[in-house]
Design a protein around this motif. Structure first.
Motif, short mmCIF file in Angstrom:
data_model
loop_
_atom_site.label_atom_id
_atom_site.label_comp_id
_atom_site.label_asym_id
_atom_site.label_seq_id
_atom_site.Cartn_x
_atom_site.Cartn_y
_atom_site.Cartn_z
N ALA A 219 -30.19 -34.78 -37.09
CA ALA A 219 -29.54 -35.12 -38.36
C ALA A 219 -28.16 -34.48 -38.47
O ALA A 219 -27.98 -33.30 -38.16
N LYS A 220 -27.17 -35.28 -38.89
CA LYS A 220 -25.81 -34.81 -39.11
C LYS A 220 -25.40 -35.14 -40.54
O LYS A 220 -25.79 -36.17 -41.09
N TYR A 221 -24.60 -34.29 -41.13
CA TYR A 221 -24.18 -34.45 -42.51
C TYR A 221 -22.66 -34.28 -42.62
O TYR A 221 -22.03 -33.69 -41.74
N ARG A 222 -22.10 -34.81 -43.73
CA ARG A 222 -20.68 -34.62 -43.99
C ARG A 222 -20.51 -33.98 -45.36
O ARG A 222 -21.14 -34.39 -46.34
N CYS A 223 -19.67 -32.94 -45.39
CA CYS A 223 -19.41 -32.24 -46.64
C CYS A 223 -18.52 -33.09 -47.55
O CYS A 223 -17.48 -33.59 -47.10
N SER A 224 -18.92 -33.24 -48.81
CA SER A 224 -18.14 -34.02 -49.76
C SER A 224 -16.91 -33.27 -50.27
O SER A 224 -16.01 -33.86 -50.87
N ILE A 225 -16.85 -31.96 -49.98
CA ILE A 225 -15.73 -31.15 -50.45
C ILE A 225 -14.61 -31.11 -49.42
O ILE A 225 -13.44 -31.40 -49.72
N GLU A 231 -24.46 -29.54 -39.79
CA GLU A 231 -25.89 -29.76 -39.63
C GLU A 231 -26.66 -29.26 -40.84
O GLU A 231 -27.88 -29.30 -40.86
N ASN A 232 -25.94 -28.78 -41.85
CA ASN A 232 -26.55 -28.22 -43.05
C ASN A 232 -26.63 -29.26 -44.17
O ASN A 232 -25.71 -30.07 -44.32
N LYS A 233 -27.68 -29.17 -44.95
CA LYS A 233 -27.84 -30.07 -46.09
C LYS A 233 -26.96 -29.65 -47.26
O LYS A 233 -26.83 -30.40 -48.22
N GLN A 234 -26.41 -28.44 -47.17
CA GLN A 234 -25.48 -27.98 -48.18
C GLN A 234 -24.27 -27.33 -47.51
O GLN A 234 -24.41 -26.67 -46.49
N GLN A 241 -23.86 -35.27 -47.37
CA GLN A 241 -24.36 -36.63 -47.20
C GLN A 241 -24.72 -36.86 -45.73
O GLN A 241 -23.92 -36.64 -44.84
N GLN A 242 -25.95 -37.34 -45.50
CA GLN A 242 -26.37 -37.60 -44.13
C GLN A 242 -25.63 -38.83 -43.60
O GLN A 242 -25.58 -39.87 -44.25
N GLY A 244 -25.91 -39.56 -39.99
CA GLY A 244 -26.49 -39.97 -38.72
C GLY A 244 -27.72 -39.16 -38.37
O GLY A 244 -28.01 -38.13 -38.98
N GLY A 245 -28.45 -39.64 -37.38
CA GLY A 245 -29.64 -38.94 -36.91
C GLY A 245 -30.85 -39.16 -37.81
O GLY A 245 -30.80 -39.88 -38.80
N LEU A 246 -31.94 -38.53 -37.43
CA LEU A 246 -33.19 -38.60 -38.18
C LEU A 246 -33.27 -37.41 -39.12
O LEU A 246 -33.06 -36.27 -38.70
N SER A 247 -33.58 -37.66 -40.37
CA SER A 247 -33.52 -36.60 -41.38
C SER A 247 -34.45 -35.43 -41.08
O SER A 247 -34.15 -34.29 -41.42
N TRP A 248 -35.57 -35.70 -40.40
CA TRP A 248 -36.54 -34.64 -40.11
C TRP A 248 -36.25 -33.90 -38.81
O TRP A 248 -36.83 -32.84 -38.55
N LEU A 249 -35.36 -34.47 -37.99
CA LEU A 249 -35.12 -33.89 -36.66
C LEU A 249 -34.06 -32.79 -36.77
O LEU A 249 -32.86 -33.03 -36.64
N THR A 250 -34.53 -31.59 -36.98
CA THR A 250 -33.65 -30.42 -37.06
C THR A 250 -33.40 -29.86 -35.66
O THR A 250 -34.00 -30.30 -34.68
#
Length: 275
Positions: A219-225, A231-234, A241-242, A244-250
């Protein structure tokens, strides 16, 4: 077969000492300290002094690299990674369980294929850890293992020349020590060179598979700021915001699956070598 109580007790004591030291030096969280005690107890109970030595070599070498980076203030470079350098229980178990499973199978079967599989698992964990710890220090930006485009340092799926060299050296260290610690007559089933070559190849294989899974499925995320990939949810105290990747695959799951594939790969090589 009966597991000797004194071996379990010895593993518990030594694991407790290593865990406590690692906790004090911020190499492990409390859960990580408990996990290392469990891992040490199992390895000592089902293995012998040399299998125990490989595990200690993996954890101590990785810890020394981190402490050396800490002394030169280089531990804050990988802020986009899902977790920091202080390992928790999931990180400890993800890196060690595949090898431990192979060791337990060797204990009950006495098939040397599983013992070399254990060494391959430890070599893989060492190669991947060294690659991550040392590769982040590269002066040139890492490149995606898929697209070969530059990516942010610390982001899973990136490779660099420094990280690749570190990965190879980590795998080589475990393989050479494993080869040196065993007598030739302990391995009548396989050619002596297999004791060295198979863990070394599998260690590098682990690092490559880890990067591939990290680049494609993690899972990959993009910071809205700030717009940074992470790789962090925050990030910046805001939900990311996710993208790419699978949300559970850390990253922990990536490490675990990479380790399982590495041990399985060693089994396959050795199985066909017996034919």
């Amino acid at each position: 077969m009966t597991i000797l109580f004194y071996k379990l007790f010895l593993g518990f004591i030594v694991g407790s000492l290593i865990g406590l030291f690692s906790y004090i030096t911020h190499l492990l969280t409390k859960s990580g300290m408990i996990a290392i005690v469990f891992v040490a107890t199992i390895v000592c109970g089902f293995g012998s002094w040399f299998t125990w030595g490989l595990l200690i070599l993996f954890f101590c070498s990785s810890g020394c690299i981190h402490l050396a980076k800490k002394r030169i203030n280089m531990t804050n470079l990988d802020t986009v990674a899902e977790k920091g350098h202080t390992r928790d229980a999931l990180q400890v178990l993800a890196n060690s369980l595949p090898a431990i499973i192979s060791l337990v199978l060797f204990y009950y079967t006495k098939n040397q294929l599983f013992l070399i599989g254990y060494a391959s698992g430890i070599a893989g964990a060492t190669a991947d850890t060294w690659s991550s710890e040392i590769g982040i220090l590269s002066k040139s930006a890492p490149r995606s293992i898929i697209s070969f485009k530059p990516i942010q340092p610390g982001l899973s799926g990136g490779v660099s020349l420094l990280g690749t060299i570190a990965s190879s050296l980590g795998s080589l260290l475990i393989s050479v020590v494993f080869w040196l610690l065993y007598r030739p007559d302990d391995f009548s089933t396989f050619p002596q060179i297999f004791i060295l070559i198979v863990p070394f190849i599998c260690g590098i294989f682990n690092s490559l598979v880890d990067s591939l899974l990290g680049a494609t499925l993690q899972a990959k995320y993009r910071c809205s700021i700030c717009g940074q990939l992470t790789e962090n949810k925050q990030h910046h105290f805001h939900t990311t915001q996710q993208i790419g990747g699978l949300s559970w695959l850390t990253n922990d799951w990536v490490n675990f699956f990479s380790g399982c594939l590495t041990v399985l790969f060693s089994w396959i090589i050795l199985f066909y070598a017996q034919q």
